[in-house]
Enzyme design. Structure first.
Site, mmCIF file in Angstrom:
data_model
loop_
_atom_site.group_PDB
_atom_site.id
_atom_site.type_symbol
_atom_site.label_atom_id
_atom_site.label_comp_id
_atom_site.label_asym_id
_atom_site.label_seq_id
_atom_site.Cartn_x
_atom_site.Cartn_y
_atom_site.Cartn_z
ATOM 1 N N GLY A 6 0.730 -1.376 0.070
ATOM 2 C CA GLY A 6 0.053 0.002 -0.009
ATOM 3 C C GLY A 6 0.931 1.186 0.104
ATOM 4 O O GLY A 6 1.925 1.360 -0.722
ATOM 5 N N HIS A 65 6.511 1.807 11.996
ATOM 6 C CA HIS A 65 5.773 2.391 13.260
ATOM 7 C C HIS A 65 5.875 1.114 14.213
ATOM 8 O O HIS A 65 5.728 0.286 14.049
ATOM 9 C CB HIS A 65 4.503 2.858 12.717
ATOM 10 C CG HIS A 65 3.687 3.412 13.767
ATOM 11 N ND1 HIS A 65 4.403 4.146 14.583
ATOM 12 C CD2 HIS A 65 2.337 3.228 14.205
ATOM 13 C CE1 HIS A 65 3.556 4.816 15.618
ATOM 14 N NE2 HIS A 65 2.103 4.073 15.293
#
Length: 340
Positions: free
Chosen positions: A27, A108
């Site tokens: 993505g 992250h």
């Protein structure tokens, strides 16, 4: 505490040489990491569930596999699926296929820091977190520079985890413009706070409140939109380019005086205390657990929030005004969507 910026010259070890790299997810961040690393000469494959991302990765020329197959083939596995699906994806398709000496990376720290994902002790865990969306990571790489990134090591099983993290950052172009070393705790908590209190939550709430004050006082919604939302980009761009100083040098004396006089009346000490409460809910895991539990329940809260936001008057007014302003850019949702 201050940290020192590092660059390509500081990446001493080509730790990804000879490694098979699997990017899990294709993505927003996934396509950028994968394409930049490939263009940097790395051996990259894609692991993704069947769907649009799978088809797009193949179309872009990558050897594309299921997540299970890609994990089995790879030495370094970067998980770039959305935060909320990473735990189930990891437990079902990645964890059973890891080998001692593998490295697992993230962009992250959410799932590692809050312990939704626990990686075996004989596997490295690192981070490369570009400070920009995927399309910008890719575009700036192609233009010859890049987006700055944070890097971190959570688990160093092989003694090579930091080298892998830095070489990954170099491969995606971030070391061209600067790397900052951090920790999973610091990156996760600061990132969530920035999003919630300032960049997303704080900003949209401030804009909406300003719009409501003006329209409730009888001002035209269209004019209110221009004053509190449309002109925001002009101010943010100035701050982005040169801090508060450049912004204040660029606006009128009237606007600057109003900045000093009225800003503290809006963002009061009570607002700062509210921000501290937001930070506390991030630090103690309350936000993370609420978010994950909502996802597991089928996203009832997130769906309701989205429906409520879509019905705001400022959104309806803005949609109509932007039709007459082609210069603001095409509204292309697919450019930013994360699939699978």
């Amino acid at each position: 505490m201050t940290v020192q910026m590092e660059y390509e010259k500081d990446v001493k070890v080509a730790a990804l040489d000879g490694k098979k790299i699997a990017v899990i997810g294709y993505g927003s961040q996934g396509h950028a990491h994968a394409q930049n690393l490939r263009d940097s000469g790395r051996d990259v494959i894609i692991g993704v569930r069947p769907g649009k991302s799978f088809d797009k990765a193949k179309e872009d020329g990558f050897d594309t596999y299921t997540v299970v197959e890609a994990t089995k083939l790879a030495d370094v596995i970067m998980i770039l699926a959305p935060d909320e699906i990473q735990q189930e994806l990891y437990e079902a398709e990645i964890a059973p296929n890891l080998e001692a000496g593998n490295a697992v990376g993230f962009a992250h720290g959410f799932n590692i820091h809050f312990e939704f994902i626990k990686v075996p002790a004989d596997v490295d865990v690192f981070m490369c977190a570009p400070k920009g969306p995927g399309h910008l990571v890719r575009r700036t790489y192609e233009e010859g520079f890049g987006v700055p990134a944070l890097y971190a090591v959570y688990q160093d099983a092989t003694g090579n985890a930091k080298n892998i993290a830095m070489d990954w950052c170099k491969g995606v172009g971030a070391a061209r413009v600067g790397l900052l070393e951090t920790t999973y705790k610091e990156e996760t908590e600061e990132d969530l706070f920035g999003e919630q209190a300032v960049l997303c939550g704080g900003l949209t709430a401030l804009i909406e409140a300003g719009f409501e004050v003006l329209t409730e006082a009888g001002y035209a919604p269209e004019l209110a939109y221009f004053e509190v939302l449309h002109e925001m980009k002009l101010i943010v761009d100035l701050i982005y380019e040169g801090g508060f100083k450049k912004m204040r040098q660029s606006i009128s004396n009237t606007a600057e005086y109003g900045d000093y006089v009225s800003g503290p009346r809006v963002i009061t000490e009570q607002v700062k205390e509210n921000m501290k409460a937001v930070l506390a809910d991030i630090q103690n895991g309350k936000f993370a657990n609420d978010f994950v539990n909502d996802y597991k329940a089928g996203r009832p809260k997130l769906t309701a929030y989205r429906e409520q936001a879509a019905n705001l008057e400022i959104e309806k007014v803005g949609a109509e005004l932007r039709k007459a302003m082609p210069f603001v850019g095409k509204n292309d949702d697919d450019a930013f969507k994360i699939y699978n």
